[in-house]
Enzyme design. Structure first.
Site, mmCIF file in Angstrom:
data_model
loop_
_atom_site.group_PDB
_atom_site.id
_atom_site.type_symbol
_atom_site.label_atom_id
_atom_site.label_comp_id
_atom_site.label_asym_id
_atom_site.label_seq_id
_atom_site.Cartn_x
_atom_site.Cartn_y
_atom_site.Cartn_z
ATOM 1 N N HIS A 1 0.877 -1.195 0.000
ATOM 2 C CA HIS A 1 0.000 0.000 0.000
ATOM 3 C C HIS A 1 0.909 1.238 0.000
ATOM 4 O O HIS A 1 1.820 1.331 -0.815
ATOM 5 C CB HIS A 1 -0.911 -0.120 1.243
ATOM 6 C CG HIS A 1 -2.086 0.806 1.294
ATOM 7 N ND1 HIS A 1 -2.521 1.555 0.236
ATOM 8 C CD2 HIS A 1 -2.930 1.120 2.334
ATOM 9 C CE1 HIS A 1 -3.577 2.273 0.593
ATOM 10 N NE2 HIS A 1 -3.843 2.028 1.865
ATOM 11 N N HIS B 1 -2.177 -2.098 -9.670
ATOM 12 C CA HIS B 1 -3.232 -1.563 -8.804
ATOM 13 C C HIS B 1 -4.462 -2.437 -8.911
ATOM 14 O O HIS B 1 -4.755 -2.963 -9.986
ATOM 15 C CB HIS B 1 -3.594 -0.125 -9.210
ATOM 16 C CG HIS B 1 -4.259 0.635 -8.122
ATOM 17 N ND1 HIS B 1 -5.618 0.577 -7.918
ATOM 18 C CD2 HIS B 1 -3.749 1.425 -7.160
ATOM 19 C CE1 HIS B 1 -5.912 1.328 -6.872
ATOM 20 N NE2 HIS B 1 -4.801 1.845 -6.381
ATOM 21 N N ASP C 1 2.593 5.746 -6.091
ATOM 22 C CA ASP C 1 3.831 5.655 -5.323
ATOM 23 C C ASP C 1 5.087 5.661 -6.190
ATOM 24 O O ASP C 1 6.194 5.629 -5.665
ATOM 25 C CB ASP C 1 3.817 4.371 -4.469
ATOM 26 C CG ASP C 1 2.832 4.481 -3.314
ATOM 27 O OD1 ASP C 1 2.673 5.586 -2.791
ATOM 28 O OD2 ASP C 1 2.226 3.457 -2.948
HETATM 29 N N1 ACO Z 1 4.996 -6.080 -10.794
HETATM 30 C C1 ACO Z 1 4.865 -7.240 -11.502
HETATM 31 N N2 ACO Z 1 3.724 -7.970 -11.522
HETATM 32 C C2 ACO Z 1 2.682 -7.492 -10.838
HETATM 33 C C3 ACO Z 1 2.745 -6.290 -10.103
HETATM 34 C C4 ACO Z 1 3.956 -5.581 -10.103
HETATM 35 N N3 ACO Z 1 4.101 -4.440 -9.404
HETATM 36 N N4 ACO Z 1 1.550 -6.067 -9.520
HETATM 37 C C5 ACO Z 1 0.753 -7.099 -9.865
HETATM 38 N N5 ACO Z 1 1.431 -7.954 -10.655
HETATM 39 C C6 ACO Z 1 0.921 -9.220 -11.206
HETATM 40 C C7 ACO Z 1 0.902 -10.280 -10.111
HETATM 41 O O1 ACO Z 1 2.133 -10.969 -10.031
HETATM 42 C C8 ACO Z 1 -0.251 -11.130 -10.542
HETATM 43 O O2 ACO Z 1 0.197 -11.963 -11.581
HETATM 44 P P1 ACO Z 1 -0.389 -13.439 -11.757
HETATM 45 O O3 ACO Z 1 -1.845 -13.239 -12.098
HETATM 46 O O4 ACO Z 1 0.426 -14.000 -12.864
HETATM 47 O O5 ACO Z 1 -0.193 -14.130 -10.451
HETATM 48 C C9 ACO Z 1 -1.234 -10.135 -11.147
HETATM 49 O O6 ACO Z 1 -0.433 -9.031 -11.572
HETATM 50 C C10 ACO Z 1 -2.275 -9.641 -10.137
HETATM 51 O O7 ACO Z 1 -1.584 -9.179 -8.993
HETATM 52 P P2 ACO Z 1 -2.186 -9.145 -7.521
HETATM 53 O O8 ACO Z 1 -1.079 -8.967 -6.564
HETATM 54 O O9 ACO Z 1 -3.088 -10.333 -7.339
HETATM 55 O O10 ACO Z 1 -3.098 -7.861 -7.632
HETATM 56 P P3 ACO Z 1 -3.826 -7.134 -6.437
HETATM 57 O O11 ACO Z 1 -4.928 -6.358 -7.017
HETATM 58 O O12 ACO Z 1 -4.133 -8.096 -5.350
HETATM 59 O O13 ACO Z 1 -2.685 -6.162 -5.858
HETATM 60 C C11 ACO Z 1 -1.150 -4.388 -5.700
HETATM 61 C C12 ACO Z 1 -2.545 -4.835 -6.200
HETATM 62 C C13 ACO Z 1 -0.967 -4.792 -4.253
HETATM 63 C C14 ACO Z 1 -1.061 -2.888 -5.799
HETATM 64 C C15 ACO Z 1 -0.074 -5.056 -6.598
HETATM 65 O O14 ACO Z 1 -0.187 -4.582 -7.913
HETATM 66 C C16 ACO Z 1 1.326 -4.827 -6.059
HETATM 67 O O15 ACO Z 1 1.774 -5.564 -5.187
HETATM 68 N N6 ACO Z 1 2.048 -3.782 -6.573
HETATM 69 C C17 ACO Z 1 3.363 -3.480 -6.039
HETATM 70 C C18 ACO Z 1 3.245 -2.706 -4.734
HETATM 71 C C19 ACO Z 1 2.735 -1.295 -4.934
HETATM 72 O O16 ACO Z 1 3.204 -0.564 -5.781
HETATM 73 N N7 ACO Z 1 1.782 -0.912 -4.091
HETATM 74 C C20 ACO Z 1 1.195 0.423 -4.104
HETATM 75 C C21 ACO Z 1 -0.191 0.393 -4.664
HETATM 76 S S1 ACO Z 1 -0.895 2.019 -4.728
HETATM 77 C C22 ACO Z 1 -1.358 2.318 -3.117
HETATM 78 O O17 ACO Z 1 -1.737 1.447 -2.399
HETATM 79 C C23 ACO Z 1 -1.225 3.641 -2.600
#
Ligand code: ACO
Length: 403
Positions: A249, A288, A339
């Site tokens: 987050h 996201h 972010d």
């Molecule tokens: N880099 C590479 N792959 C990614 C990323 C990333 N940053 N984010 C998601 N994916 C991929 C996952 O590996 C997953 O792949 P799969 O289907 O092959 O397993 C797919 O996309 C879905 O990802 P989830 O983690 O299930 O998506 P969710 O909606 O649960 O999570 C989140 C969203 C937490 C923001 C995620 O994208 C992430 O971890 N990003 C990196 C951390 C980040 O930047 N967080 C800030 C978010 S903005 C905020 O909260 C203010």
């Protein structure tokens, strides 16, 4: 959305993930990890349009507010549903100013518990809010009037706490708030002990406006769910800060900048992306739950980060990484989020990396308050359920006989 939560089949998910009809359940339950698709409320506060990459606060596109409004106006808008007129603006600003000063007890406690090597500023901020809640009178009065009173206190005081923590970390005395300065100007003034340039104050203000609200995200849900049990506002904000701290987050902004520093030069970006892909690791600052296109906040922050003469190298790394990741994962809906570019701006403003998420909290507190007040108007305690996949009627063995 399509996940049906009603039905007659009364099934229980077993350990193996198959459904059996051995046990009576009132509903057909489908596991919805991360409450994906769950809708908790009807809201007028704001709208996140993940397909079109739009963010709206009370009817206004966030880019318009970032360009034209100040933080006080945006906080007022989120809470009261309209932009303030002149008199409302003056009263609201005066109210915030009157709440800026930090009780001496909080400074003392922070000074005592601050372990310069190990204490994370978000943990200290969370603790400071908890102490403020202990010192506050009538916290359990849940009337809107009292929640607003305490909300103004929290919006006003978070920058004071953060600036004091920054200075304590450097072995400096906290600076008293200057009541002649606006909310964001005063934040930077308390941080560095001198009035910021108009450009720097505006940069932080734009970032804080962009971070002020964002739907029912993890920290907002934490705040609202805490408040829905009719707990006090300080407890809600303590919980929200704890949730925001996580690297999935708000805590991602720190990790992003640390990764830029590790990458060191644009020449290493491709290698970094390939390494992350090989290890199946996420790249922080991307992806996201709602946005499947460019986060509109990231676009605005990128524009301002690109203009910073002292952060040219960092910006170049970010821009190339942005391009590489979007080329690789854009088709899967993975783009930069809020972010990704914010840290470059915070570094330029003189914040240490581990303080980045505290700035996010200082901005988001207005959204947390607005959402809490909105939910409280038609309050209902939160109670989702999980599906029991364990056994029934296990035989009890006395301790001495257990293997
Ligand atoms: N880099 C590479 N792959 C990614 C990323 C990333 N940053 N984010 C998601 N994916 C991929 C996952 O590996 C997953 O792949 P799969 O289907 O092959 O397993 C797919 O996309 C879905 O990802 P989830 O983690 O299930 O998506 P969710 O909606 O649960 O999570 C989140 C969203 C937490 C923001 C995620 O994208 C992430 O971890 N990003 C990196 C951390 C980040 O930047 N967080 C800030 C978010 S903005 C905020 O909260 C203010």
């Amino acid at each position: 959305m399509s996940k049906e939560k009603s039905g007659v089949s009364r099934q229980l998910l077993t350990k193996e993930g198959a459904f059996t009809s051995d046990f009576e359940w009132p509903l057909t339950l489908l596991v919805d990890k991360g409450l994906d698709g769950a809708v908790t409320n009807k809201s007028r506060v704001g709208y996140v349009d993940g397909d079109k990459g739009r963010l709206i606060y009370q009817g206004y596109p966030v880019e318009v507010l970032a360009e034209n409004a100040d933080y006080e106006e945006v906080a007022y808008l989120l809470i009261f549903g309209k932009l303030p007129n002149e008199q409302e603006y003056v009263e609201f600003s005066q109210n915030l100013k009157a709440n800026r000063k930090m009780p001496v007890e909080v400074v003392k406690i922070m000074d005592i518990i601050y372990d310069h090597e190990h204490s994370h500023p978000m943990s200290l901020l969370r603790t400071a809010v908890s102490v403020l809640g202990v010192l506050q009178k009538n916290v359990m009065d849940t009337s809107r009037e009292n929640e607003l009173r305490m909300g103004m206190h929290l919006i006003a005081i978070l920058p004071t706490v953060i600036a004091a923590l920054h200075r304590l970390r450097l072995g400096l005395k906290p600076v008293e708030p200057d009541l002649n300065l606006k909310h964001v100007e005063n934040f930077l003034y308390m941080l560095h002990g001198k009035k910021p340039s108009a450009r720097d104050a505006r940069l932080l203000e734009i970032s804080m406006i962009l971070h002020a609200d964002h739907g029912m995200n993890a920290s907002t849900l934490t705040a609202v769910a805490t408040s829905a049990s009719l707990s006090d506002l300080y407890s809600s904000i303590v919980g929200a800060i704890g949730s925001l701290k996580g690297p999935l987050h708000g805590g991602a902004n720190e990790v992003v900048l640390k990764e830029f520093l590790k990458i060191k030069s644009v020449d290493h970006v491709k290698e970094f992306v390939a390494e992350k892909a090989a290890k199946k690791e996420k790249i922080m600052g991307f992806g996201h739950r709602i946005y499947k296109t460019y986060d509109p906040r990231a676009a605005v922050l990128k524009k301002y980060a690109s203009k910073l003469n002292d952060e040219v190298e960092m910006f170049k790394i970010a821009e190339v990484l942005d391009r590489e990741v979007v080329a690789k994962y854009g088709s899967r809906g993975i783009y930069p989020n809020v972010d990704f570019y914010s840290g470059i701006i915070y570094r330029h403003l003189g914040f240490e990396i581990n303080f980045f998420t505290t700035i996010f909290a200082a901005a988001r507190v207005a959204g947390w308050l607005a959402r809490i007040l909105e939910y409280r108007a038609e309050n209902r305690i939160f109670r989702p359920r999980d599906v029991y996949v364990g056994e029934f009627n296990k035989e009890f063995t006395v301790r001495e006989k257990r293997p």
